[in-house]
Motif scaffolding. Structure first.
Motif, PDB file in Angstrom:
ATOM      1  N   ARG A   1       0.831  -1.206   0.000  1.00 19.39           N
ATOM      2  CA  ARG A   1       0.000   0.000   0.000  1.00 19.39           C
ATOM      3  C   ARG A   1       0.862   1.251   0.000  1.00 19.39           C
ATOM      4  NH1 ARG A   1      -4.856  -1.497   4.264  1.00 19.39           N
ATOM      5  NH2 ARG A   1      -5.627  -3.300   3.122  1.00 19.39           N
TER       6      ARG A   1
ATOM      7  N   TYR B   1       0.603   5.782  -0.467  1.00 18.19           N
ATOM      8  CA  TYR B   1      -0.302   6.927  -0.291  1.00 18.19           C
ATOM      9  C   TYR B   1       0.428   8.225  -0.648  1.00 18.19           C
ATOM     10  CZ  TYR B   1      -2.166   3.408   2.951  1.00 18.19           C
ATOM     11  OH  TYR B   1      -2.623   2.249   3.527  1.00 18.19           O
TER      12      TYR B   1
ATOM     13  N   TYR C   1      -0.065  12.353   0.375  1.00 23.15           N
ATOM     14  CA  TYR C   1      -0.730  13.364   1.185  1.00 23.15           C
ATOM     15  C   TYR C   1      -0.139  14.728   0.881  1.00 23.15           C
ATOM     16  CZ  TYR C   1      -2.162   9.571   4.392  1.00 23.15           C
ATOM     17  OH  TYR C   1      -2.696   8.434   4.957  1.00 23.15           O
TER      18      TYR C   1
ATOM     19  N   LEU D   1      -2.674  16.721   7.541  1.00 20.16           N
ATOM     20  CA  LEU D   1      -2.394  16.035   6.279  1.00 20.16           C
ATOM     21  C   LEU D   1      -3.708  15.586   5.652  1.00 20.16           C
ATOM     22  CD1 LEU D   1       0.353  15.651   7.937  1.00 20.16           C
ATOM     23  CD2 LEU D   1       0.730  13.725   6.396  1.00 20.16           C
TER      24      LEU D   1
ATOM     25  N   LEU E   1      -5.389  13.320   2.382  1.00 17.86           N
ATOM     26  CA  LEU E   1      -5.084  12.245   1.455  1.00 17.86           C
ATOM     27  C   LEU E   1      -5.450  12.645   0.029  1.00 17.86           C
ATOM     28  CD1 LEU E   1      -4.171   9.262   1.194  1.00 17.86           C
ATOM     29  CD2 LEU E   1      -6.567   8.621   1.584  1.00 17.86           C
TER      30      LEU E   1
ATOM     31  N   TYR F   1      -4.454   6.994  -3.079  1.00 19.24           N
ATOM     32  CA  TYR F   1      -3.848   5.833  -2.458  1.00 19.24           C
ATOM     33  C   TYR F   1      -3.972   4.627  -3.368  1.00 19.24           C
ATOM     34  CZ  TYR F   1      -8.628   4.693  -0.835  1.00 19.24           C
ATOM     35  OH  TYR F   1      -9.972   4.400  -0.756  1.00 19.24           O
TER      36      TYR F   1
ATOM     37  N   PHE G   1      -3.580   0.273  -3.199  1.00 19.32           N
ATOM     38  CA  PHE G   1      -3.424  -0.914  -2.369  1.00 19.32           C
ATOM     39  C   PHE G   1      -2.607  -2.001  -3.060  1.00 19.32           C
ATOM     40  CE2 PHE G   1      -5.311   1.123   0.813  1.00 19.32           C
ATOM     41  CZ  PHE G   1      -6.555   0.756   1.306  1.00 19.32           C
TER      42      PHE G   1
ATOM     43  N   PHE H   1       3.775  14.462   1.089  1.00 19.06           N
ATOM     44  CA  PHE H   1       4.341  13.271   1.695  1.00 19.06           C
ATOM     45  C   PHE H   1       3.828  12.018   1.007  1.00 19.06           C
ATOM     46  CE2 PHE H   1       6.729  14.813   5.167  1.00 19.06           C
ATOM     47  CZ  PHE H   1       6.087  15.927   5.673  1.00 19.06           C
TER      48      PHE H   1
ATOM     49  N   GLN I   1      -1.173  -4.303   8.640  1.00 21.65           N
ATOM     50  CA  GLN I   1      -0.978  -3.292   9.661  1.00 21.65           C
ATOM     51  C   GLN I   1      -1.508  -1.969   9.145  1.00 21.65           C
ATOM     52  OE1 GLN I   1       0.462  -3.697  12.693  1.00 21.65           O
ATOM     53  NE2 GLN I   1       0.790  -5.882  12.371  1.00 21.65           N
ATOM     54  N   GLU I   2      -2.128  -1.205   9.995  1.00 14.74           N
ATOM     55  CA  GLU I   2      -2.606   0.105   9.575  1.00 14.74           C
ATOM     56  C   GLU I   2      -1.548   1.181   9.710  1.00 14.74           C
ATOM     57  OE1 GLU I   2      -6.575  -0.875   8.373  1.00 14.74           O
ATOM     58  OE2 GLU I   2      -5.232   0.815   8.054  1.00 14.74           O
ATOM     59  N   THR I   3      -0.434   0.862  10.358  1.00 13.60           N
ATOM     60  CA  THR I   3       0.607   1.861  10.560  1.00 13.60           C
ATOM     61  C   THR I   3       1.190   2.274   9.222  1.00 13.60           C
ATOM     62  OG1 THR I   3       1.164   0.860  12.683  1.00 13.60           O
ATOM     63  CG2 THR I   3       2.784   2.369  11.713  1.00 13.60           C
ATOM     64  N   GLN I   4       1.265   3.587   8.997  1.00 16.16           N
ATOM     65  CA  GLN I   4       1.850   4.107   7.777  1.00 16.16           C
ATOM     66  C   GLN I   4       3.213   4.708   8.070  1.00 16.16           C
ATOM     67  OE1 GLN I   4      -0.848   6.562   5.473  1.00 16.16           O
ATOM     68  NE2 GLN I   4      -2.559   5.174   5.830  1.00 16.16           N
ATOM     69  N   TYR I   5       4.133   4.521   7.131  1.00 16.22           N
ATOM     70  CA  TYR I   5       5.501   5.000   7.260  1.00 16.22           C
ATOM     71  C   TYR I   5       5.734   6.047   6.183  1.00 16.22           C
ATOM     72  CZ  TYR I   5       5.900   1.019  10.311  1.00 16.22           C
ATOM     73  OH  TYR I   5       5.691   0.136  11.337  1.00 16.22           O
ATOM     74  N   PHE I   6       6.263   7.189   6.610  1.00 18.40           N
ATOM     75  CA  PHE I   6       6.317   8.362   5.748  1.00 18.40           C
ATOM     76  C   PHE I   6       7.712   8.626   5.207  1.00 18.40           C
ATOM     77  CE2 PHE I   6       2.156  10.386   6.079  1.00 18.40           C
ATOM     78  CZ  PHE I   6       1.587   9.603   7.064  1.00 18.40           C
ATOM     79  N   GLY I   7       7.733   9.171   3.989  1.00 17.88           N
ATOM     80  CA  GLY I   7       8.958   9.697   3.432  1.00 17.88           C
ATOM     81  C   GLY I   7       9.272  11.067   4.017  1.00 17.88           C
TER      82      GLY I   7
END
Lengths: 112, 114
Positions: A31, A33, A35, A43, A45, A48, A50, A90, A98-104
């Motif tokens: 996944r 995204y 933003y 932020l 959206l 996105y 999947f 971003f 997992q719902e946790t999102q990791y950002f650039g």
């Protein structure tokens, strides 16, 4: 997070120009995204995805388009930039379970 | 509609004092709740999350948050603030029926004074 990279980090462009922001990830996540961050608005959206064949509009997709070239790459395009698209952009990733999102680190865009 | 509110634009605390950053939410279904921190010129870093289970969640850098279903709140706390905790903090929520679609609050700037 070094596992999610964005290019360019800063960009100045003029009204009407086409611009592409790129995102790559080495986390192996399905996944991805896009933003935008504006002061006082948090932020929001834009789009996105999947998986490679799945693209969805987010809250504020007008004026933007995206391309998912591979599992690891997700690009955001502004076909004809306008000044109110000046913002911090971003990219983020998450895995299926997992719902946790990791950002650039973000791309700071200024449209003159 | 899903929403997140962070009622304070800025929170000021003295180093060594406890801190609280407030967050309330509105979502259909069971909420998944998150806190992220943003340091200047950096991306967002994940701090902690609540999915299910114990209402008190512990995260990175000594932060914790308490899920309160009746008050629809998820306040971020730390017993003793550090100057290095100064940053922009975001609360976010996703409803169990809207997987992947995080909704963010507007952010709260935490300023810790020496």
């Amino acid at each position: 997070d070094a596992d999610v990279t964005q290019t360019p980090r800063n960009r100045i462009t003029k009204t009407g120009k086409r611009i592409m922001l790129e995102c790559s990830q080495t986390k192996g996540h399905d996944r991805m995204y896009w933003y935008r961050q504006d002061p006082g608005l948090g932020l929001r959206l834009i789009y996105y995805s999947f998986d490679v064949k799945d693209i969805n509009k987010g809250e504020i997709s007008d004026g933007y388009s995206v391309s998912r070239q591979a599992q690891a790459k997700f690009s955001l395009s502004l076909e004809s930039a306008i000044p109110n698209q000046t913002a911090l952009y971003f990219c983020a990733t998450s895995d299926l379970f997992q719902e946790t999102q990791y950002f650039g680190p973000g791309t700071r865009l200024l449209v003159l | 509609a899903q929403s997140v509110a962070q009622p304070e634009d800025q929170v000021n605390v003295a180093e060594g004092n406890p801190l609280t950053v407030k967050c309330t939410y509105s979502v259909s279904g069971n909420p998944y709740l998150f806190w992220y921190v943003q340091y200047p010129n950096r991306g967002l870093q994940f701090l902690l999350k609540y999915i299910t289970g114990d209402n008190l969640v512990k995260g990175s850098y000594g932060f914790e948050a308490e899920f309160n279903k009746s008050q629809t709140s998820f306040h971020l706390k730390k017993p003793s603030a550090l100057v290095s905790d100064s940053a922009l903090y975001f609360c976010a929520v996703v409803g169990s029926g809207n997987t992947g679609k995080l909704i963010f609050g507007q952010g709260t700037t935490l300023q810790v004074k020496p």
